[in-house]
Design an enzyme around this catalytic site. Structure first.
Site, PDB file in Angstrom:
ATOM      1  N   LYS A  50       8.380  12.552 -13.299  1.00 43.87           N
ATOM      2  CA  LYS A  50       9.285  11.672 -12.585  1.00 43.87           C
ATOM      3  C   LYS A  50       9.321  12.088 -11.119  1.00 43.87           C
ATOM      4  CE  LYS A  50      13.754   9.645 -13.086  1.00 43.87           C
ATOM      5  NZ  LYS A  50      13.128   8.496 -12.402  1.00 43.87           N
ATOM      6  N   GLY A  51       9.563  11.144 -10.234  1.00 45.28           N
ATOM      7  CA  GLY A  51       9.652  11.448  -8.806  1.00 45.28           C
ATOM      8  C   GLY A  51      10.679  12.531  -8.562  1.00 45.28           C
ATOM      9  N   ASN A 104       5.223  14.563  -9.246  1.00 42.40           N
ATOM     10  CA  ASN A 104       5.326  13.550  -8.202  1.00 42.40           C
ATOM     11  C   ASN A 104       6.438  13.971  -7.245  1.00 42.40           C
ATOM     12  OD1 ASN A 104       6.731  11.008  -7.081  1.00 42.40           O
ATOM     13  ND2 ASN A 104       4.780  10.188  -7.806  1.00 42.40           N
ATOM     14  N   CYS A 135       7.618   5.736   0.221  1.00 41.72           N
ATOM     15  CA  CYS A 135       9.075   5.770   0.288  1.00 41.72           C
ATOM     16  C   CYS A 135       9.477   5.806   1.755  1.00 41.72           C
ATOM     17  CB  CYS A 135       9.582   6.999  -0.457  1.00 41.72           C
ATOM     18  SG  CYS A 135       8.752   8.489   0.057  1.00 41.72           S
ATOM     19  N   LYS A 170      -0.110   8.918  -3.520  1.00 43.17           N
ATOM     20  CA  LYS A 170       0.172   7.598  -4.097  1.00 43.17           C
ATOM     21  C   LYS A 170       0.452   6.586  -2.995  1.00 43.17           C
ATOM     22  CE  LYS A 170       2.550   5.417  -7.970  1.00 43.17           C
ATOM     23  NZ  LYS A 170       3.416   5.649  -9.137  1.00 43.17           N
ATOM     24  N   GLY A 249      -0.171  -2.172 -13.908  1.00 42.87           N
ATOM     25  CA  GLY A 249      -0.266  -3.102 -15.033  1.00 42.87           C
ATOM     26  C   GLY A 249      -1.224  -2.712 -16.132  1.00 42.87           C
ATOM     27  N   GLY A 270       1.758   2.793 -16.961  1.00 44.94           N
ATOM     28  CA  GLY A 270       3.137   2.855 -16.496  1.00 44.94           C
ATOM     29  C   GLY A 270       4.075   1.989 -17.312  1.00 44.94           C
ATOM     30  N   THR A 271       4.395   0.833 -16.757  1.00 45.95           N
ATOM     31  CA  THR A 271       5.390  -0.051 -17.370  1.00 45.95           C
ATOM     32  C   THR A 271       5.097  -0.369 -18.831  1.00 45.95           C
ATOM     33  OG1 THR A 271       5.875  -0.959 -15.207  1.00 45.95           O
ATOM     34  CG2 THR A 271       6.473  -2.328 -17.087  1.00 45.95           C
TER      35      THR A 271
END
Lengths: 310, 258
Positions: A50-51, A104, A135, A170, A249, A270-271
């Site tokens: 996780k970030g 990350n 970001c 990224k 995706g 990912g998702t």
């Protein structure tokens, strides 16, 4: 049996060898602990954490996600335990796993990226970093680090100085052409490039006549964004020798193979994991089966295959 | 937590806009407690993409073994697809998820309060508590009579109190008033409904200065339901952040609002 292995940081102080090209994408697998008992994590190429920020964060107000056509928008706001707790409480578990974990990292300032990289250098259980430059840079009024080649290069040079760990950068899809940024981060010393982060997006609730997301804007992910990521991978792979990790995706082995043929060396799921946490494994098995059926002995044979007509 | 694909046994509109699906209870869900939930995956392709979080509603003895039900309002594309499932159609679910209700042992008087579709997990809880020989009063609130779970479907031993905002059934108003009346009677209370309802219930608890335990079953917008997406955050008044799917959905009401 096909050789699916991928190396990053080749020639660097520490090389990272992934046994196969299927990784989890940051923010879609937490820190892996939730799934450690249910799934064979060691079968994957790598996990991405996780970030992680310098200090713990509570994240954004709700509503934080909304489903869209074949996708979703999220604005979690980097809810995380902070790098200190990550090193103390999570990394020791990672150190017992066979699968490499990339952390990350996300800073509010260029300096913070350096501090994060320094803290994580040499921590057992941390195999590498993923530097999130998609970001906002607080120092310059919130423009993303990754939108300006000079700023992106400053971040990457500093991270390079602060760690011997291999790292990927990224990229943000906020620009229609990523190539100048990709070249800048390559020249500044990155070992790989992750393409791409979520696409800035929003949704409206017509009954409340308000934005759906509490923070107004979020990032679009899921099958809907795959063609956008595909084009970026195709374009960037023509101008860099660095391995590219494709994220955007990936839901099936076919999606993953498309990205490989566009020029990626590995993919991040990912998702799709939200819909079915077993997806990274089904993607991996499907890739292996396809390669065996088509007589592909090594993944390198098909990396960028779709570009060879140029 | 396991992924299962089940064949629908029965699918019907039970009342108003509220639909019920009966499915065979798989071994993987045998330990599920009232208040725990499943993620139900809707549609054949990627659209809708994400699962829908639905509480375990209740279980029954069917012709060929135990069955369980999901009770939901048709509110969007996912639940519309679910409501169109017919007998024999397949449905993929992951569960059981989250932390459910925790009735105290050795207490007798149980007060259950549901707002709208918040009734779904309370019926299974009522079934269980009645079976254990406890006294159960169920307070249900909705905008109008069409939103009230049918009394005929409840165990006869359950005392039902209804409140509707338009007065079309039971007393006019919200569940807050009957909750206030019954709080001194009960040993433990359980609630499920919209966040505004929990806030009102906590107002009652605070002014009545009672130490009675009230367990709240929260709803949250979830992408994963498994503690990885961090979508369903809830911010307790005292500080910090919790996830509805992972730390809940059952929370002590005071831990959220006090």
């Amino acid at each position: 049996m096909v050789d699916l292995s991928v190396s990053i940081g080749r020639g660097a102080k520490q090389e990272l060898r992934l046994q196969n090209p299927v990784m989890t994408a940051s923010g879609t697998f937490s820190n892996g602990l939730e799934f450690a008992r249910r799934f064979d994590l060691d079968a994957l190429g790598a996990l991405v954490s996780k970030g992680t920020t310098l200090r713990p964060r509570k994240g954004n107000p709700t509503q934080r996600t909304v489903e869209t056509a074949a996708g979703m928008i999220n604005s979690i706001g980097f809810q995380n335990i902070g790098v200190g707790a990550l090193i103390r409480e999570v990394a020791p578990t990672w150190a017992r796993w066979g699968v490499p974990v990339l952390v990350n990292i996300m800073g509010d300032t260029v300096e913070e990226f350096g501090q994060l990289a320094e803290r994580l250098d040499g921590v057992p259980g941390v195999a590498g970093l993923e530097v999130n430059i998609s970001c906002p840079n607080v120092e310059v009024g919130g423009m993303e680090f990754g939108q300006d080649p000079a700023t992106a290069a400053r971040v990457v040079r500093l991270v390079r100085r602060c760690t011997g760990l291999p790292f990927t950068v990224k990229m943000t899809p906020s620009l229609s052409d990523m190539r100048p940024i990709a070249q800048a981060v390559q020249d500044a010393g990155a070992d790989a490039i992750t393409i791409m982060n979520t696409i800035p997006a929003m949704a409206i609730d017509i009954e409340r006549r308000r934005p759906v997301i509490g923070n107004v804007f979020g990032g679009l992910s899921g099958p809907a964004i795959k063609p956008v990521a595909m084009r970026h991978v195709y374009l960037v792979s023509a101008v860099t020798d660095l391995p590219i990790f494709a994220a955007g995706g990936v839901t099936t082995a076919t999606d993953a193979l498309e990205f490989i043929m566009a020029g990626a060396s590995a993919v991040q799921v990912g998702t799709a994991t939200f819909r079915d946490p077993a997806t990274p494994w089904t993607v991996l098995e499907g890739m292996r089966a396809w390669c065996d059926e088509h007589g592909v002995k090594s993944l390198g044979e098909i990396v960028g295959a779709a570009r060879r007509m140029d | 937590m396991q992924s299962v694909t089940l064949e629908v046994i029965e699918s019907a509109r039970l009342y108003g806009e509220t639909h019920i699906l009966w499915l065979p209870l798989p071994e993987a869900f045998a330990t599920a407690q009232p208040g725990q939930f499943v993620m139900a995956y809707c549609g054949e392709g990627y659209d809708p993409l994400l699962g829908r979080a639905l509480s375990f509603h209740r279980t029954r003895q069917g012709a060929s073994g135990l069955e369980f039900a999901l009770l939901f309002d048709v509110v969007g594309r996912g639940t519309d697809w679910l409501a169109r499932r017919e007998r024999g159609d397949e449905l993929r679910l992951v569960g059981p998820l989250g932390r459910g209700f925790e009735p105290r042992p050795n207490v007798q008087r149980m007060l259950l309060v549901g707002g709208g579709i918040g009734v779904a997990p309370l019926v299974g809880l009522a079934d269980r508590l009645v079976e254990e020989g406890r006294e159960v009063t169920l307070v249900l609130g909705a905008r109008s009579e069409a939103g009230i779970f049918p009394a005929s479907q409840l165990p006869p031993a359950v005392e039902l109190i209804v409140a509707t905002e338009d007065g079309s059934a039971g007393e006019r108003g919200r569940v807050t008033a009957p909750f206030q009346r019954l709080l001194p009677w009960c040993d433990q209370a359980f609630a499920c409904g919209p966040n505004a309802m929990f806030e009102a219930l906590h107002g009652v608890v605070r002014t009545s200065q009672t130490a009675k335990p009230v367990q709240a079953l929260l709803e949250g917008v979830m992408a994963c339901g498994m503690g990885i997406c961090y979508s369903c955050a809830v911010f307790p008044r005292r500080g910090g952040v919790k996830l509805v799917c992972h730390d809940g959905p059952m929370f002590d009401l005071r831990d959220l609002y006090a």
